[in-house]
Scaffold this motif. Structure first.
Motif, PDB file in Angstrom:
ATOM      1  N   ASP A 147       0.818  -1.218   0.000  1.00 29.09           N
ATOM      2  CA  ASP A 147       0.000   0.000   0.000  1.00 29.09           C
ATOM      3  C   ASP A 147       0.847   1.262   0.000  1.00 29.09           C
ATOM      4  O   ASP A 147       0.326   2.374   0.119  1.00 29.09           O
ATOM      5  N   GLY A 148       2.170   1.097  -0.109  1.00 30.19           N
ATOM      6  CA  GLY A 148       3.074   2.238  -0.160  1.00 30.19           C
ATOM      7  C   GLY A 148       3.705   2.609   1.160  1.00 30.19           C
ATOM      8  O   GLY A 148       4.655   3.411   1.203  1.00 30.19           O
ATOM      9  N   THR A 149       3.209   2.067   2.250  1.00 30.65           N
ATOM     10  CA  THR A 149       3.761   2.379   3.562  1.00 30.65           C
ATOM     11  C   THR A 149       5.198   1.888   3.677  1.00 30.65           C
ATOM     12  O   THR A 149       5.516   0.776   3.247  1.00 30.65           O
ATOM     13  N   LEU A 150       6.061   2.711   4.268  1.00 29.12           N
ATOM     14  CA  LEU A 150       7.438   2.308   4.525  1.00 29.12           C
ATOM     15  C   LEU A 150       7.586   1.970   6.004  1.00 29.12           C
ATOM     16  O   LEU A 150       7.332   2.821   6.871  1.00 29.12           O
ATOM     17  N   ILE A 151       7.972   0.733   6.298  1.00 25.94           N
ATOM     18  CA  ILE A 151       8.264   0.319   7.670  1.00 25.94           C
ATOM     19  C   ILE A 151       9.761   0.522   7.881  1.00 25.94           C
ATOM     20  O   ILE A 151      10.582  -0.231   7.369  1.00 25.94           O
ATOM     21  N   THR A 152      10.102   1.575   8.588  1.00 24.96           N
ATOM     22  CA  THR A 152      11.521   1.876   8.787  1.00 24.96           C
ATOM     23  C   THR A 152      12.133   0.896   9.778  1.00 24.96           C
ATOM     24  O   THR A 152      11.491   0.449  10.729  1.00 24.96           O
ATOM     25  N   ALA A 153      13.391   0.551   9.540  1.00 26.77           N
ATOM     26  CA  ALA A 153      14.085  -0.398  10.413  1.00 26.77           C
ATOM     27  C   ALA A 153      15.589  -0.272  10.218  1.00 26.77           C
ATOM     28  O   ALA A 153      16.066   0.083   9.135  1.00 26.77           O
ATOM     29  N   ASP A 154      16.324  -0.562  11.279  1.00 29.08           N
ATOM     30  CA  ASP A 154      17.786  -0.610  11.197  1.00 29.08           C
ATOM     31  C   ASP A 154      18.252  -1.953  10.641  1.00 29.08           C
ATOM     32  O   ASP A 154      19.351  -2.053  10.098  1.00 29.08           O
ATOM     33  N   ALA A 155      17.408  -2.980  10.792  1.00 27.66           N
ATOM     34  CA  ALA A 155      17.733  -4.312  10.278  1.00 27.66           C
ATOM     35  C   ALA A 155      16.442  -5.016   9.905  1.00 27.66           C
ATOM     36  O   ALA A 155      15.401  -4.800  10.528  1.00 27.66           O
ATOM     37  N   VAL A 156      16.513  -5.864   8.870  1.00 22.98           N
ATOM     38  CA  VAL A 156      15.348  -6.611   8.411  1.00 22.98           C
ATOM     39  C   VAL A 156      15.678  -8.097   8.405  1.00 22.98           C
ATOM     40  O   VAL A 156      16.662  -8.527   7.789  1.00 22.98           O
ATOM     41  N   LEU A 157      14.859  -8.873   9.101  1.00 25.16           N
ATOM     42  CA  LEU A 157      14.998 -10.326   9.147  1.00 25.16           C
ATOM     43  C   LEU A 157      13.854 -10.939   8.355  1.00 25.16           C
ATOM     44  O   LEU A 157      12.683 -10.639   8.606  1.00 25.16           O
ATOM     45  N   VAL A 158      14.184 -11.792   7.395  1.00 27.25           N
ATOM     46  CA  VAL A 158      13.167 -12.465   6.594  1.00 27.25           C
ATOM     47  C   VAL A 158      13.065 -13.920   7.051  1.00 27.25           C
ATOM     48  O   VAL A 158      14.041 -14.667   6.985  1.00 27.25           O
ATOM     49  N   GLY A 159      11.889 -14.292   7.522  1.00 31.51           N
ATOM     50  CA  GLY A 159      11.660 -15.666   7.964  1.00 31.51           C
ATOM     51  C   GLY A 159      10.319 -16.158   7.450  1.00 31.51           C
ATOM     52  O   GLY A 159       9.305 -16.059   8.152  1.00 31.51           O
ATOM     53  N   VAL A 160      10.290 -16.641   6.225  1.00 29.18           N
ATOM     54  CA  VAL A 160       9.026 -17.033   5.592  1.00 29.18           C
ATOM     55  C   VAL A 160       9.032 -18.510   5.203  1.00 29.18           C
ATOM     56  O   VAL A 160       8.484 -18.903   4.175  1.00 29.18           O
ATOM     57  N   GLY A 161       9.645 -19.321   6.018  1.00 26.12           N
ATOM     58  CA  GLY A 161       9.645 -20.752   5.760  1.00 26.12           C
ATOM     59  C   GLY A 161      10.944 -21.228   5.134  1.00 26.12           C
ATOM     60  O   GLY A 161      11.888 -20.462   4.930  1.00 26.12           O
ATOM     61  N   ALA A 162      10.982 -22.525   4.850  1.00 26.05           N
ATOM     62  CA  ALA A 162      12.214 -23.133   4.350  1.00 26.05           C
ATOM     63  C   ALA A 162      11.908 -24.249   3.364  1.00 26.05           C
ATOM     64  O   ALA A 162      10.863 -24.893   3.427  1.00 26.05           O
ATOM     65  N   PHE A 163      12.848 -24.462   2.446  1.00 24.91           N
ATOM     66  CA  PHE A 163      12.795 -25.560   1.493  1.00 24.91           C
ATOM     67  C   PHE A 163      13.749 -26.664   1.927  1.00 24.91           C
ATOM     68  O   PHE A 163      14.824 -26.391   2.472  1.00 24.91           O
ATOM     69  N   ALA A 164      13.392 -27.913   1.661  1.00 26.29           N
ATOM     70  CA  ALA A 164      14.313 -29.029   1.884  1.00 26.29           C
ATOM     71  C   ALA A 164      15.479 -28.923   0.898  1.00 26.29           C
ATOM     72  O   ALA A 164      15.273 -28.636  -0.285  1.00 26.29           O
ATOM     73  N   CYS A 165      16.687 -29.149   1.377  1.00 25.19           N
ATOM     74  CA  CYS A 165      17.875 -29.131   0.510  1.00 25.19           C
ATOM     75  C   CYS A 165      17.992 -30.490  -0.190  1.00 25.19           C
ATOM     76  O   CYS A 165      18.818 -31.335   0.183  1.00 25.19           O
ATOM     77  N   GLU A 166      17.138 -30.677  -1.195  1.00 28.91           N
ATOM     78  CA  GLU A 166      17.021 -31.978  -1.839  1.00 28.91           C
ATOM     79  C   GLU A 166      17.703 -32.048  -3.203  1.00 28.91           C
ATOM     80  O   GLU A 166      17.675 -33.097  -3.862  1.00 28.91           O
ATOM     81  N   ALA A 167      18.318 -30.954  -3.670  1.00 28.94           N
ATOM     82  CA  ALA A 167      18.888 -30.912  -5.019  1.00 28.94           C
ATOM     83  C   ALA A 167      19.929 -32.006  -5.233  1.00 28.94           C
ATOM     84  O   ALA A 167      19.960 -32.668  -6.279  1.00 28.94           O
ATOM     85  N   LEU A 168      20.796 -32.215  -4.248  1.00 28.60           N
ATOM     86  CA  LEU A 168      21.836 -33.233  -4.354  1.00 28.60           C
ATOM     87  C   LEU A 168      21.212 -34.620  -4.512  1.00 28.60           C
ATOM     88  O   LEU A 168      21.647 -35.428  -5.343  1.00 28.60           O
ATOM     89  N   ALA A 169      20.180 -34.892  -3.738  1.00 30.33           N
ATOM     90  CA  ALA A 169      19.499 -36.185  -3.803  1.00 30.33           C
ATOM     91  C   ALA A 169      18.762 -36.355  -5.123  1.00 30.33           C
ATOM     92  O   ALA A 169      18.776 -37.433  -5.729  1.00 30.33           O
ATOM     93  N   ARG A 170      18.118 -35.291  -5.584  1.00 27.39           N
ATOM     94  CA  ARG A 170      17.344 -35.372  -6.823  1.00 27.39           C
ATOM     95  C   ARG A 170      18.250 -35.669  -8.014  1.00 27.39           C
ATOM     96  O   ARG A 170      17.930 -36.515  -8.866  1.00 27.39           O
ATOM     97  N   THR A 171      19.402 -34.982  -8.085  1.00 24.79           N
ATOM     98  CA  THR A 171      20.313 -35.225  -9.208  1.00 24.79           C
ATOM     99  C   THR A 171      20.960 -36.605  -9.123  1.00 24.79           C
ATOM    100  O   THR A 171      21.455 -37.129 -10.122  1.00 24.79           O
ATOM    101  N   ALA A 172      20.951 -37.209  -7.928  1.00 23.79           N
ATOM    102  CA  ALA A 172      21.478 -38.564  -7.778  1.00 23.79           C
ATOM    103  C   ALA A 172      20.433 -39.620  -8.137  1.00 23.79           C
ATOM    104  O   ALA A 172      20.718 -40.818  -8.086  1.00 23.79           O
ATOM    105  N   GLY A 173      19.227 -39.168  -8.485  1.00 15.68           N
ATOM    106  CA  GLY A 173      18.181 -40.096  -8.904  1.00 15.68           C
ATOM    107  C   GLY A 173      17.283 -40.589  -7.790  1.00 15.68           C
ATOM    108  O   GLY A 173      16.475 -41.500  -8.005  1.00 15.68           O
TER     109      GLY A 173
END
Length: 404
Positions: free
Chosen positions: A220-246
């Motif tokens: 909406d255009g609002t600026l949330i001022t901050a000295d630091a920004v932490l992004v925590g919106v979930g995580a993905f499994a690190c499966e790329a190595l396993a997937r390429t191994a079949g």
């Protein structure tokens, strides 16, 4: 004599290495991790570590000397780049090749990235590793303001730690309540009130448009001022190595009840896996928790040495915020209703999730007896009486219906 290579030196991988020795495995063990530190606990990163109440020695799963004493070859600061399942070898980014008889993947998960303007800024923070926690800790001080994008457990814990250090905190959540993806509405309401009472600004139902020098720009255009920004919106499994191994992957590396993958010589444990949960009818699910990492480490180590499989466990989780301890047992996959036991206004209560006359999950706030009793009832699949369960004066052990 066989050789086990473990890729990933976090809670799951470090525990698997130690358990193999504890269970009598006498072969070679190589434990390789991307971080420079030995295996350590991650939950304190958003709490005790940020507040300066714990040092590295407090975080380590075991003293660094343990690995040499147990003849475990610990390789830190190395990244596995490829698995040759046919040749049974792992190639690392530095060019070294490690042969194996049995491989354990414990590669964990990685923070979800937002596809927004400024999302690639190097000053944006996340909280997955010790280095991440150090960067965040350095900017939390009286007079500073932390903006947290994502109202999940890690974000709320970081906000609580920021307040404990005298910094201001604002939590920005796109859903209509914090913890919307992982907790019941009564629990969300309780933690929203708790944080606001401690001076945290909670913004829900708002969209982030991008990141700037001065902070977070909303849609909406609002600026949330901050000295630091932490992004925590979930995580993905690190499966790329396993997937390429079949290996079979589906929002995580698919494993069975022994933590074995689609390749009989490869196991996977911890956050990276999608696993069956026996106490919930064998439903496949990806769990992100220390108890899950330990359970699967036991499963894999037992299978490798030919030991009897450990008894299935009820999944459980916890979160510490301010002086509040939240303990959760079970996952409410097929719950058809909720029942609140106790008074949220009094700071101690539980939310029970039921399917028919059986408890499938419990969220206990400052109510350890409800957590322990609920976990036991879930594990045994015992039917309960709703009226007794709703009465906090009745012992949790007395709410079960007589067995026929």
């Amino acid at each position: 004599m066989s050789k086990v290579v473990i890729i990933g030196a976090g809670h799951a991988g470090g525990s698997a290495a130690a358990l193999l020795r504890q269970y009598g495995f006498e072969g070679e063990i190589v434990l390789a991790g991307q971080e420079d530190a030995p295996p350590y606990q991650r939950p304190p990163l958003s709490k005790a570590w940020l507040k300066g109440e714990a040092g590295l020695e407090d975080l380590l799963l075991r003293p660094e000397s343990f690995y040499a004493e147990q003849n475990i070859a610990l390789r830190t600061g190395v990244t596995a780049s490829a698995i040759d399942a046919a040749a049974r070898t792992v190639t690392f980014a530095d060019g070294t090749v490690e042969p194996y008889d049995v491989l354990i993947l414990a590669t964990g998960s990685t923070a979800r990235k937002l596809a927004l303007p400024g999302a690639d800024r190097p000053d944006l923070l996340e909280l997955r590793t010790l280095d991440d926690a150090e960067r965040l800790k350095a900017v939390l001080a009286p007079g500073k303001r932390l903006a947290v994008v994502g109202g999940g457990y890690v974000g709320l814990e970081a906000a609580a730690s920021a307040r404990a250090l005298g910094a201001e905190a604002v939590v920005i959540e796109r859903m209509d309540r914090v913890l919307a993806r992982v907790a019941s509405q009564p629990l969300s309401a309780f933690f929203t009130d708790l944080h606001r009472k401690h001076g945290v600004e909670i913004l829900t139902g708002v969209e982030v448009a991008g990141f700037e020098d001065a902070g977070v720009r909303l849609a909406d255009g609002t600026l949330i001022t901050a000295d630091a920004v932490l992004v925590g919106v979930g995580a993905f499994a690190c499966e790329a190595l396993a997937r390429t191994a079949g290996l079979t992957c589906e929002n995580g590396v698919v494993v069975d009840e022994t933590a074995r993958t689609s390749d009989p010589n490869i196991y996977a444990i911890g956050d990276v896996t999608r696993r069956p949960i026996p106490v919930h009818g064998g439903v496949m699910h990806r769990l992100e928790s220390v108890p899950n990492a330990l359970e699967q480490a036991k499963q894999a180590a037992s299978a490798i040495v030919g030991r009897a499989a450990p008894a299935p466990e009820v999944p459980w989780f916890w979160s510490d915020q301010y002086d509040v301890k939240l303990q959760i047992a079970g996952v409410p996959f097929d719950a058809d209703r909720q029942l609140v036991r106790g008074d949220p206004a009094g700071g101690a209560f539980s939310v029970f999730h039921l399917s028919g006359d059986r408890i499938v999950a419990v969220e206990a706030v400052n109510a350890p007896a409800d957590f322990m009793g609920g976990r036991m009832l879930i594990g045994k699949g015992m039917a309960v009486d709703d009226a007794l369960l709703a009465d906090p004066t009745v012992s949790i052990k007395a709410v079960a219906k007589p067995q026929v």
